[in-house]
Design an enzyme around this catalytic site. Sequence first.
Site, PDB file in Angstrom:
ATOM      1  N   ASP A   3      -9.655  16.280 -41.755  1.00  0.00           N
ATOM      2  CA  ASP A   3     -10.622  17.313 -41.553  1.00  0.00           C
ATOM      3  C   ASP A   3     -10.090  18.267 -40.553  1.00  0.00           C
ATOM      4  O   ASP A   3     -10.626  18.565 -39.490  1.00  0.00           O
ATOM      5  CB  ASP A   3     -12.061  16.638 -41.119  1.00  0.00           C
ATOM      6  CG  ASP A   3     -12.584  15.777 -41.743  1.00  0.00           C
ATOM      7  OD1 ASP A   3     -12.620  16.037 -43.133  1.00  0.00           O
ATOM      8  OD2 ASP A   3     -12.935  14.951 -41.407  1.00  0.00           O
ATOM      9  N   GLU A  28     -20.098  21.943 -47.735  1.00  0.00           N
ATOM     10  CA  GLU A  28     -20.330  21.504 -46.577  1.00  0.00           C
ATOM     11  C   GLU A  28     -19.110  22.080 -45.653  1.00  0.00           C
ATOM     12  O   GLU A  28     -18.339  22.940 -46.355  1.00  0.00           O
ATOM     13  CB  GLU A  28     -20.104  19.923 -46.233  1.00  0.00           C
ATOM     14  CG  GLU A  28     -18.990  19.278 -47.035  1.00  0.00           C
ATOM     15  CD  GLU A  28     -18.977  17.985 -46.879  1.00  0.00           C
ATOM     16  OE1 GLU A  28     -19.453  17.108 -46.175  1.00  0.00           O
ATOM     17  OE2 GLU A  28     -18.566  17.367 -48.015  1.00  0.00           O
TER      18      GLU A  28
END
Length: 544
Positions: free
Chosen positions: A15, A184
Amino acid sequence: MTVARNPVIRGFAPDPSLIRVGEWYYVATSSFEWFPTIPLHRSRDLAHWEYAGHVRGAAPGGSLRGVPDSAGIWAPSLSWDGERFWVVYTIVRSVGTRYFDLDTYVSTATAVGGEWSAPRRVASHGFDPALFHHEGRLWLLNMQSDHRPGGRRFAGIVLTELDRSTLRPLGDTHLLLQHDRLIEGPKLLIRDGWFYLVLAEGGTGVEHGVRVARSRALTGPYELDDLPLLTTRDDPKVPLQKAGHAELVRTPTGEWFLSHLTARPLDTARGIRCTLGRETAVQAVTWDSEGWPRLRQGGWHPAVEVEVPAAGAPTSGAPDGAAPAATPETVRTSSEGLPTWPWSSLRAEPDASWVDTTTRPGWIRLRGRQGPESLWDQSVLAQRITEHRAEVEVTVEARPRTFGEAAGLTLRYNTDSYLSLDLTWAEPEGEPQRGQQWRGEGRTVLSLLERDGDGARQVAVVEVEPGRPITLGASVDGAEARFWYLRDGLRTPVGPPLDFTHLSDDYGPRLRFTGTLAGIHAQDLVAAEFTADFSGFRLVCGAE
């Protein structure tokens, strides 16, 4: 030009949130249940990266005790407002339920390696938040989740203005975009009068990807690009799989690059297994005639080698992303005398109640606490495995007196996937397990344990001389792990080769988001007083 070889940050580093401040690029990555919280890396050229610190204090109270595996701190987003660094992130406390039970926090600092402010909770619609600084105003991006029966867990992207001082919401929350496919991880940027929304799409497994939407107005409506910017969902043979969760950055000379997560899978008879977890990569980006971002090499598959602007001498680290040769670990400690990066600990920072590096210089002393399947107080220190071939060894000295006392070497993914070779106590040979340890009888043994979805098994037991230091080791070669110890200076195998692929993102039915680490641990399930001393820790990860 310089060539960046992906992944540029190898091993468990998912991430990535990429920004540039002056001559430096900075990346923040997820830490989940591991400390240090929110590792930060920096680079001058996007190819050579070095550890730059972490967001200390990101977990309020300094603890994530009790959070499930792969919960904790998800997807931090780094930003710069011209004066301060900002980071926004979510602490997730439930995994695999309709409720994520999460809290979103913001912290700031004047330097990434400096002191970060105490985290302040902000509107917590969902995980993977980001901040957008625009014309002196502060905006919070997030995904929203509908926990109700029949609701969508990924119910769209929302935007809320925050007061820059109090961080309280100002006005309404705006729904920017909803999409049939899971979206997302929103990031916002502005270019040529367009607001671009960069989205993670399809979940974080093999269906992962990056999709872009844009609008002339900050609050929408947003139009989705017809094509993905990045994905490998259409080709399982691309060497960098799971490509997604991206952020765009502009160089001082006007070129564009993106950071993204990726994984290097092992192909097995049971499908792919990503034992190294999800890693950080970079790609070069251009803009097409209609104003949409595209990969410079064409298509949407990530490249392993990417040309990036040269920036003089590289920062520390090995060339082209390869792992440097390792030597026996010097115990790196903080000003408090506690082990620091690349060491990591579970659910809390190391503290002097269970870690001691001063009593015996050059050694790490661990006080045993709870067992390897605890979500609370484990005494474990570990480092990331960054390549599919690796060797680790350490010397341990301990005097276990009961079967509840153990210390040794562990290869660990989470509480239900680990391998460990431990110095411990066992009954006299041939005697059943009847809890006779308090009579003073028994043996000092090496016990090889394997834990996977089917439970824990004792694979092998080897009697050793009590009270003497012993060197333990493990060798990882792709899908196999072999354990050994030194006897008369020679490596002596303990047990058969073990399946290393159980220690992966893709094993088992539950969601998994971290990676495999190698380290040392100690346990004392009764008195919590047993100690073990470790020296000469050495982890060598071979370049591929």
